[in-house]
Design a protein around this motif. Sequence first.
Motif, mmCIF file in Angstrom:
data_model
loop_
_atom_site.group_PDB
_atom_site.id
_atom_site.type_symbol
_atom_site.label_atom_id
_atom_site.label_comp_id
_atom_site.label_asym_id
_atom_site.label_seq_id
_atom_site.Cartn_x
_atom_site.Cartn_y
_atom_site.Cartn_z
ATOM 1 N N SER A 62 7.050 0.159 11.738
ATOM 2 C CA SER A 62 7.789 -0.482 10.652
ATOM 3 C C SER A 62 7.614 -1.991 10.742
ATOM 4 O O SER A 62 7.960 -2.569 11.774
ATOM 5 N N PRO A 63 7.039 -2.624 9.758
ATOM 6 C CA PRO A 63 6.485 -2.053 8.533
ATOM 7 C C PRO A 63 5.287 -1.161 8.843
ATOM 8 O O PRO A 63 4.742 -1.212 9.942
ATOM 9 N N SER A 64 4.876 -0.402 7.856
ATOM 10 C CA SER A 64 3.837 0.609 8.076
ATOM 11 C C SER A 64 2.465 0.028 8.384
ATOM 12 O O SER A 64 1.634 0.705 8.991
ATOM 13 N N VAL A 65 2.217 -1.204 7.998
ATOM 14 C CA VAL A 65 0.930 -1.845 8.284
ATOM 15 C C VAL A 65 1.151 -3.261 8.791
ATOM 16 O O VAL A 65 2.140 -3.886 8.443
ATOM 17 N N PRO A 66 0.281 -3.779 9.628
ATOM 18 C CA PRO A 66 -0.829 -3.066 10.229
ATOM 19 C C PRO A 66 -0.339 -2.130 11.331
ATOM 20 O O PRO A 66 0.579 -2.457 12.068
ATOM 21 N N ALA A 67 -0.956 -0.973 11.413
ATOM 22 C CA ALA A 67 -0.691 -0.029 12.498
ATOM 23 C C ALA A 67 -1.971 0.059 13.322
ATOM 24 O O ALA A 67 -3.037 0.346 12.785
ATOM 25 N N VAL A 68 -1.854 -0.228 14.612
ATOM 26 C CA VAL A 68 -3.027 -0.320 15.478
ATOM 27 C C VAL A 68 -2.985 0.789 16.527
ATOM 28 O O VAL A 68 -1.982 0.955 17.216
ATOM 29 N N PHE A 69 -4.095 1.500 16.631
ATOM 30 C CA PHE A 69 -4.273 2.513 17.667
ATOM 31 C C PHE A 69 -5.392 2.035 18.585
ATOM 32 O O PHE A 69 -6.459 1.643 18.114
#
Length: 102
Positions: A62-69
């Motif tokens: 949260s927030p949904s972006v950026p989401a890093v794997f």
Amino acid sequence: MDRVSKLAQQKAVVIFSKSTCCMCHAIKTLFYELGVSPAIHELDEDPRGREMERALLSLGVSPSVPAVFIGGRLVDSTNTIMSLHLNGSLVPMLKAAGAIWL
């Protein structure tokens, strides 16, 4: 959720982003400057982007972006990535995942 999980395993570093998000741009630039070539999925350009965004939110991003794997594991978003970078933990994490060879 399955789509996000499969895509997160695609490369050593996977970033879920939106093309219009300034924080996403900053995170992508950081990884490029570190010599990483991440897989980037622009949710606002993908027909299934809304579905993936809901899956990321359900994972706690949260927030949904950026989401890093990194290495298939959710690292989180901007604050976490920047904290790891500033405390010197990000580069070793990237090396362990095979994203860079410095």
